[in-house]
Design a protein around this motif. Structure first.
Motif, mmCIF file in Angstrom:
data_model
loop_
_atom_site.group_PDB
_atom_site.id
_atom_site.type_symbol
_atom_site.label_atom_id
_atom_site.label_comp_id
_atom_site.label_asym_id
_atom_site.label_seq_id
_atom_site.Cartn_x
_atom_site.Cartn_y
_atom_site.Cartn_z
ATOM 1 N N GLY A 1 56.403 29.137 26.969
ATOM 2 C CA GLY A 1 56.960 29.681 28.202
ATOM 3 C C GLY A 1 56.750 28.751 29.379
ATOM 4 O O GLY A 1 56.313 27.604 29.221
ATOM 5 N N GLY B 1 55.201 33.021 25.448
ATOM 6 C CA GLY B 1 56.540 32.465 25.250
ATOM 7 C C GLY B 1 57.352 33.293 24.269
ATOM 8 O O GLY B 1 57.375 34.515 24.338
ATOM 9 N N ALA B 2 57.995 32.616 23.315
ATOM 10 C CA ALA B 2 58.872 33.317 22.376
ATOM 11 C C ALA B 2 58.894 32.592 21.041
ATOM 12 O O ALA B 2 58.455 31.443 20.921
ATOM 13 C CB ALA B 2 60.287 33.393 22.953
ATOM 14 N N ASN C 1 63.317 31.674 28.198
ATOM 15 C CA ASN C 1 61.964 31.741 28.762
ATOM 16 C C ASN C 1 61.965 31.415 30.254
ATOM 17 O O ASN C 1 61.247 32.042 31.044
ATOM 18 C CB ASN C 1 61.037 30.761 28.037
ATOM 19 C CG ASN C 1 60.551 31.292 26.706
ATOM 20 O OD1 ASN C 1 60.612 32.490 26.444
ATOM 21 N ND2 ASN C 1 60.071 30.396 25.865
ATOM 22 N N ASN D 1 60.754 42.331 21.166
ATOM 23 C CA ASN D 1 59.448 41.799 21.545
ATOM 24 C C ASN D 1 58.494 42.075 20.390
ATOM 25 O O ASN D 1 58.854 42.695 19.385
ATOM 26 C CB ASN D 1 58.955 42.377 22.871
ATOM 27 C CG ASN D 1 58.781 43.891 22.859
ATOM 28 O OD1 ASN D 1 58.487 44.488 21.817
ATOM 29 N ND2 ASN D 1 58.964 44.518 24.007
ATOM 30 N N PHE E 1 65.507 37.199 29.386
ATOM 31 C CA PHE E 1 65.345 36.288 28.248
ATOM 32 C C PHE E 1 66.611 36.306 27.384
ATOM 33 O O PHE E 1 67.145 35.257 27.016
ATOM 34 C CB PHE E 1 64.131 36.688 27.418
ATOM 35 C CG PHE E 1 64.006 35.914 26.135
ATOM 36 C CD1 PHE E 1 63.500 34.625 26.129
ATOM 37 C CD2 PHE E 1 64.415 36.466 24.923
ATOM 38 C CE1 PHE E 1 63.403 33.891 24.945
ATOM 39 C CE2 PHE E 1 64.324 35.760 23.733
ATOM 40 C CZ PHE E 1 63.813 34.466 23.740
ATOM 41 N N THR F 1 60.217 37.824 21.822
ATOM 42 C CA THR F 1 59.381 37.454 22.968
ATOM 43 C C THR F 1 57.944 37.892 22.710
ATOM 44 O O THR F 1 57.681 38.856 21.992
ATOM 45 C CB THR F 1 59.893 38.094 24.269
ATOM 46 O OG1 THR F 1 59.951 39.526 24.110
ATOM 47 C CG2 THR F 1 61.287 37.578 24.606
ATOM 48 N N ASP F 2 57.025 37.169 23.341
ATOM 49 C CA ASP F 2 55.596 37.441 23.128
ATOM 50 C C ASP F 2 54.818 37.300 24.432
ATOM 51 O O ASP F 2 53.778 36.646 24.485
ATOM 52 C CB ASP F 2 55.055 36.491 22.053
ATOM 53 C CG ASP F 2 53.669 36.890 21.560
ATOM 54 O OD1 ASP F 2 53.328 38.093 21.644
ATOM 55 O OD2 ASP F 2 52.934 36.009 21.095
ATOM 56 N N ALA G 1 66.278 29.456 23.483
ATOM 57 C CA ALA G 1 65.075 30.242 23.731
ATOM 58 C C ALA G 1 64.293 29.679 24.918
ATOM 59 O O ALA G 1 63.706 30.433 25.704
ATOM 60 C CB ALA G 1 64.198 30.279 22.484
ATOM 61 N N GLY H 1 62.565 40.911 29.445
ATOM 62 C CA GLY H 1 63.260 40.830 28.159
ATOM 63 C C GLY H 1 64.765 40.746 28.318
ATOM 64 O O GLY H 1 65.441 40.012 27.586
ATOM 65 N N ALA I 1 63.450 34.320 32.246
ATOM 66 C CA ALA I 1 62.454 35.398 32.278
ATOM 67 C C ALA I 1 61.309 35.062 33.228
ATOM 68 O O ALA I 1 60.802 35.943 33.936
ATOM 69 C CB ALA I 1 61.912 35.648 30.867
#
Length: 330
Positions: free
Chosen positions: A264, A250-251, A302, A215, A280, A245-246, A298, A277, A305
């Motif tokens: 996301g 999103g990512a 998302n 992350n 994800f 990840t953020d 990804a 996480g 997650a």
């Protein structure tokens, strides 16, 4: 031998989920909303105090949560973690295999299976008391190298980088993966893991990793910067494929230096971010082992997650297998 999408290795902990009141936490003297490592005696006292409470058991541990969510998406996997021949150890094996993940590590005849007591108060705050137990004694001899060689990816959690025998198991997993052409995925697990073992994590990433999960905070810790963008560039300079990840942003998917932001999914009701996480990573690993691009993988990560944060606990109550095209489009 059967082929597996992912060969996972990590701690094996039985999650003991207990709804409770704040007064109970106050009585026991635990700090609300945090995870505390406890010894066997302290965990025993907690479980005794909870004797009359309703409990739910789940096989857990960070990498185990990823493997279970992988199976939920339709992937296949085998998991390596250490339990004992006690009641919790028997439950762990049965629950992992019921979830669709093979678990054939020989149990120890000494010590206690690791447990994580998860106390949930009415405001959805989770207070976790973790006794790692026998999980910290995992060794390289517990690895089934034939099953590793029959997998597309190995997946190693950073939490294992705390003890000499678990370190050896991590390194052997990565070395044997490289020899067999199995791709190595490594998750940094937590900023405190990165801060404790920064130079080791940098070395592992450069020497062995085909894919890194982190992350934004973990990436910043590794890069030694407060800039999210610089941190991502630094990790990407060590490994060709990075998934960062953020949170609600999103990512970011990085492939050979090319950075793509992957938005996301909206969440109707945020209940619990624990396990986001892990899920994800499960979605990404499913995608990459089923022909998805890095960006689409990804995106699926998302989505998985986004579903887990609407649940209490690290286990999805919805079945996602076969729904990728329905949700992501063709």
């Amino acid at each position: 031998m059967k082929h597996y999408d992912v060969f996972g290795i990590g701690n094996a902990l039985v999650d003991i989920l207990v709804p409770t009141e704040e007064a109970f936490l106050t009585k026991l003297g635990w700090t609300k909303g945090v995870m505390t490592l406890v010894d066997a005696e302290a965990q025993g006292k907690v479980l005794t105090a909870l004797d009359s409470h309703k409990k739910e058991l789940r096989s857990g541990g960070s990498a185990a949560n990823t493997m279970i969510a992988l199976a939920n998406s339709g992937g296949t996997g085998t998991y390596t973690g250490k339990v004992t021949e006690d009641t919790y150890g028997e439950f762990y094996k049965q629950d992992m295999e019921k979830a669709g993940i093979l678990f054939e590590v020989k149990p120890s005849n000494d010590g206690h299976t690791g447990t994580c007591v998860v106390l949930t108060t009415p405001d959805a705050e989770r207070t976790m008391l973790t006794h790692l137990g026998i999980s910290t004694t995992l060794t390289k001899h517990d690895l089934d190298l034939e099953k590793l060689k029959a997998s597309s990816y190995s997946y190693v959690e950073g939490y294992l980088w705390d003890g000499p025998s678990t370190k050896e198991a991590c390194v052997l997993t990565m070395e044997e993966s490289k020899k067999a052409g199995v791709k190595v995925a490594f998750t940094y697990s937590d900023p405190f893991c990165v801060n404790r073992s920064r130079e080791d994590f940098i070395r592992l990433t450069k020497e062995y990793c085909d894919l890194v999960f982190c992350n934004a905070e973990e990436a910043k810790a590794l890069a030694g910067t407060s800039s999210k963008e610089d941190a991502l560039k630094f990790v990407s300079s060590l490994c060709n494929h990075v998934m960062m990840t953020d949170g609600s942003n999103g990512a970011f998917a990085v492939e050979k230096g090319e950075i793509k932001h992957v938005s996301g999914f909206s969440v109707e009701k945020l209940l619990d971010t624990t396990g986001a996480g892990d899920c994800f990573a499960a979605g990404v690993l499913y995608g990459l082992t089923h022909g998805f691009t890095a960006e689409r993988s990804a995106k699926w990560g998302n989505y998985v997650a986004s579903r887990i944060v609407q649940e209490i606990g690290p286990r999805l109550s919805v079945r996602l297998m076969g729904r990728q095209e329905e949700i992501l489009g063709k």
